[in-house]
Design a protein around this motif. Structure first.
Motif, PDB file in Angstrom:
ATOM      1  N   GLY A  94      35.607  74.349  19.561  1.00  8.96           N
ATOM      2  CA  GLY A  94      35.470  75.725  19.025  1.00  8.96           C
ATOM      3  C   GLY A  94      36.248  76.701  19.589  1.00  8.96           C
ATOM      4  O   GLY A  94      36.876  77.777  19.117  1.00  8.96           O
ATOM      5  N   PHE A  95      36.320  76.704  21.049  1.00  8.62           N
ATOM      6  CA  PHE A  95      37.482  77.507  22.090  1.00  8.62           C
ATOM      7  C   PHE A  95      38.717  77.226  21.808  1.00  8.62           C
ATOM      8  O   PHE A  95      39.686  78.051  21.805  1.00  8.62           O
ATOM      9  CB  PHE A  95      36.899  77.105  23.477  1.00  8.62           C
ATOM     10  CG  PHE A  95      35.881  77.932  24.027  1.00  8.62           C
ATOM     11  CD1 PHE A  95      34.552  78.020  23.198  1.00  8.62           C
ATOM     12  CD2 PHE A  95      35.614  78.479  25.329  1.00  8.62           C
ATOM     13  CE1 PHE A  95      33.430  78.741  23.594  1.00  8.62           C
ATOM     14  CE2 PHE A  95      34.413  79.232  25.605  1.00  8.62           C
ATOM     15  CZ  PHE A  95      33.509  79.307  25.001  1.00  8.62           C
ATOM     16  N   THR A 122      32.121  69.866  20.871  1.00 14.44           N
ATOM     17  CA  THR A 122      32.232  70.912  19.773  1.00 14.44           C
ATOM     18  C   THR A 122      32.726  72.230  20.373  1.00 14.44           C
ATOM     19  O   THR A 122      33.320  72.940  19.653  1.00 14.44           O
ATOM     20  CB  THR A 122      30.823  70.799  18.889  1.00 14.44           C
ATOM     21  OG1 THR A 122      29.807  70.873  19.833  1.00 14.44           O
ATOM     22  CG2 THR A 122      30.910  69.638  18.071  1.00 14.44           C
ATOM     23  N   ALA A 123      31.906  72.462  21.593  1.00 13.32           N
ATOM     24  CA  ALA A 123      32.346  73.575  22.276  1.00 13.32           C
ATOM     25  C   ALA A 123      33.822  73.771  22.741  1.00 13.32           C
ATOM     26  O   ALA A 123      34.414  74.918  22.352  1.00 13.32           O
ATOM     27  CB  ALA A 123      31.460  74.012  23.436  1.00 13.32           C
ATOM     28  N   PRO A 135      26.540  73.645  20.201  1.00 14.42           N
ATOM     29  CA  PRO A 135      26.735  73.728  21.558  1.00 14.42           C
ATOM     30  C   PRO A 135      26.676  72.282  22.600  1.00 14.42           C
ATOM     31  O   PRO A 135      26.323  72.565  23.770  1.00 14.42           O
ATOM     32  CB  PRO A 135      25.455  74.697  22.137  1.00 14.42           C
ATOM     33  CG  PRO A 135      24.432  74.272  21.413  1.00 14.42           C
ATOM     34  CD  PRO A 135      25.079  73.868  19.879  1.00 14.42           C
ATOM     35  N   SER A 182      33.268  82.550  28.988  1.00 14.96           N
ATOM     36  CA  SER A 182      33.220  81.229  28.579  1.00 14.96           C
ATOM     37  C   SER A 182      32.805  80.194  29.732  1.00 14.96           C
ATOM     38  O   SER A 182      32.032  79.298  29.249  1.00 14.96           O
ATOM     39  CB  SER A 182      34.871  80.829  28.276  1.00 14.96           C
ATOM     40  OG  SER A 182      35.643  81.036  29.624  1.00 14.96           O
ATOM     41  N   ALA A 193      31.022  76.747  18.245  1.00 16.28           N
ATOM     42  CA  ALA A 193      30.553  76.727  19.588  1.00 16.28           C
ATOM     43  C   ALA A 193      29.064  77.204  19.634  1.00 16.28           C
ATOM     44  O   ALA A 193      28.119  76.730  20.460  1.00 16.28           O
ATOM     45  CB  ALA A 193      31.185  77.678  20.677  1.00 16.28           C
ATOM     46  N   VAL A 247      26.005  75.137  26.934  1.00 17.75           N
ATOM     47  CA  VAL A 247      26.508  73.728  26.686  1.00 17.75           C
ATOM     48  C   VAL A 247      26.044  72.728  27.874  1.00 17.75           C
ATOM     49  O   VAL A 247      25.873  71.596  27.362  1.00 17.75           O
ATOM     50  CB  VAL A 247      28.105  73.768  26.662  1.00 17.75           C
ATOM     51  CG1 VAL A 247      28.450  72.401  26.508  1.00 17.75           C
ATOM     52  CG2 VAL A 247      28.734  74.758  25.802  1.00 17.75           C
ATOM     53  N   GLY A 254      36.431  74.960  28.390  1.00 20.78           N
ATOM     54  CA  GLY A 254      36.593  75.633  27.326  1.00 20.78           C
ATOM     55  C   GLY A 254      37.585  76.803  27.690  1.00 20.78           C
ATOM     56  O   GLY A 254      38.582  77.000  26.563  1.00 20.78           O
ATOM     57  N   ARG A 292      24.053  82.759  22.989  1.00 20.64           N
ATOM     58  CA  ARG A 292      24.455  82.347  21.513  1.00 20.64           C
ATOM     59  C   ARG A 292      24.635  83.530  20.643  1.00 20.64           C
ATOM     60  O   ARG A 292      25.428  83.577  19.895  1.00 20.64           O
ATOM     61  CB  ARG A 292      23.525  81.303  21.100  1.00 20.64           C
ATOM     62  CG  ARG A 292      23.838  79.962  22.044  1.00 20.64           C
ATOM     63  CD  ARG A 292      22.643  78.774  21.691  1.00 20.64           C
ATOM     64  NE  ARG A 292      23.137  78.330  20.479  1.00 20.64           N
ATOM     65  CZ  ARG A 292      22.356  77.329  19.766  1.00 20.64           C
ATOM     66  NH1 ARG A 292      21.138  76.988  20.218  1.00 20.64           N
ATOM     67  NH2 ARG A 292      22.685  76.862  18.686  1.00 20.64           N
TER      68      ARG A 292
END
Length: 295
Positions: free
Chosen positions: A207-208, A203-204, A199, A135, A195, A143, A153, A266
């Motif tokens: 996502g996490f 948003t990341a 990225p 992460s 994520a 990111v 994250g 990714r």
């Protein structure tokens, strides 16, 4: 403390071996307590494990900040653990409680329900391994988060995972274990894909956050269901299932690195999302060995 690499390897080997034995025995005790309650409480117990992880990290950070030598840090922690554990020995159960007709052997091949549970744990712990080991790298290289937010994250993931475990049992008692497995897989996949597709920092992190919700209940519920097996003793069933799960935790991070080296990080996280979807598919094939268990 170890004075060479060989000593360190030996110490870590023993620590890992004894730690896994403790893990299996603690979950065996938890299954017995859960049986007496007649409802799912395993996820809440694993939530306490998550809180202990936060506590250990906080103590370690404090000790480092105070420049306390490692040997005194370890001795202090060991002393506190002993003070907590010693009074807890006598109330423990001496044998498995969910062993009606089960085989009392050291190791046995899992039957179909346990095999499905083991595969579910394998896929989930692959995704967990990605969060634990990659992460920070993802936030730094993909990111491109500021240095002070590289760990955002992972922190979000851990907080969400711990918090969700304290409500997961209620969801299982209401909706059943199969539905929770499916939902967990969908949440994990959705968080990873969010994520990957977007990225950016907000948003990341989101996502996490979703991934933490997704993986939170899977392993506790796998252990809970495995412990109620009628094909073998609780401890043997947990050993079989947890071994499959920890293979995912072991092989996940290297696999991510291999795929990232061949393509990109990714793409690696996209593969983890595909594994999360496997949880959804496997949940449809899970049939409890004991039809009276929740789910």
């Amino acid at each position: 403390l170890p004075k060479s690499s060989a000593h360190m390897v030996a110490v870590l080997f023993c620590f890992g071996l004894l730690g896994n034995l403790l893990n299996i025995s603690a979950n065996t005790q938890a299954v017995g307590i859960e049986t007496s309650y007649r409802k799912n409480i395993m996820a809440s117990m694993h939530g306490m494990w998550s809180l202990a992880g936060f506590t250990g990290a906080a103590i370690g950070t404090f000790m480092i900040g105070q420049q306390v030598e490692v040997v005194w840090h370890y001795l202090l922690v060991a002393g506190v653990v002993l003070l907590i554990l010693l009074p807890s020995i006598s109330p423990l159960q001496n044998r498995d409680t969910n062993n009606a007709g089960g085989k009392n052997v050291i190791f046995a091949l899992p039957d179909r329900p346990l095999l499905v549970l083991g595969l579910i744990a394998f896929c989930s712990m692959m995704c967990e391994g990605a969060m634990f080991d990659w992460s920070g790298v993802y936030f730094k290289t993909v990111v491109q988060a500021p240095p002070e937010l590289v760990g955002a994250g992972y922190t979000t993931f851990m907080i969400t995972m711990a918090a969700t475990r304290f409500v997961a049992d209620r969801l299982v008692n209401r909706f059943g274990i199969a539905r929770v497995f499916r939902t967990s897989g969908l949440f994990t996949a959705a968080g990873l894909l969010l994520a990957v597709a977007f990225p950016a920092l907000p948003t990341a992190i989101a996502g996490f956050f979703i991934v933490g919700m997704g993986v939170s209940a899977v392993v506790p519920l796998v252990f809970s269901a495995a412990g109620k097996s009628t094909a073998m003793s609780t401890g043997t069933a947990l050993a079989a299932v947890s071994s499959m799960g920890f293979f995912g935790f072991l092989f996940g991070p290297p696999l991510i690195g291999f795929i990232a080296g061949a393509s990109s990080l990714r793409v690696s996280f996209s593969v983890m999302a595909a594994l999360a979807m496997c949880i959804v598919l496997l949940a449809g094939h899970y049939r409890p060995a004991n039809p009276n268990i929740t789910g």
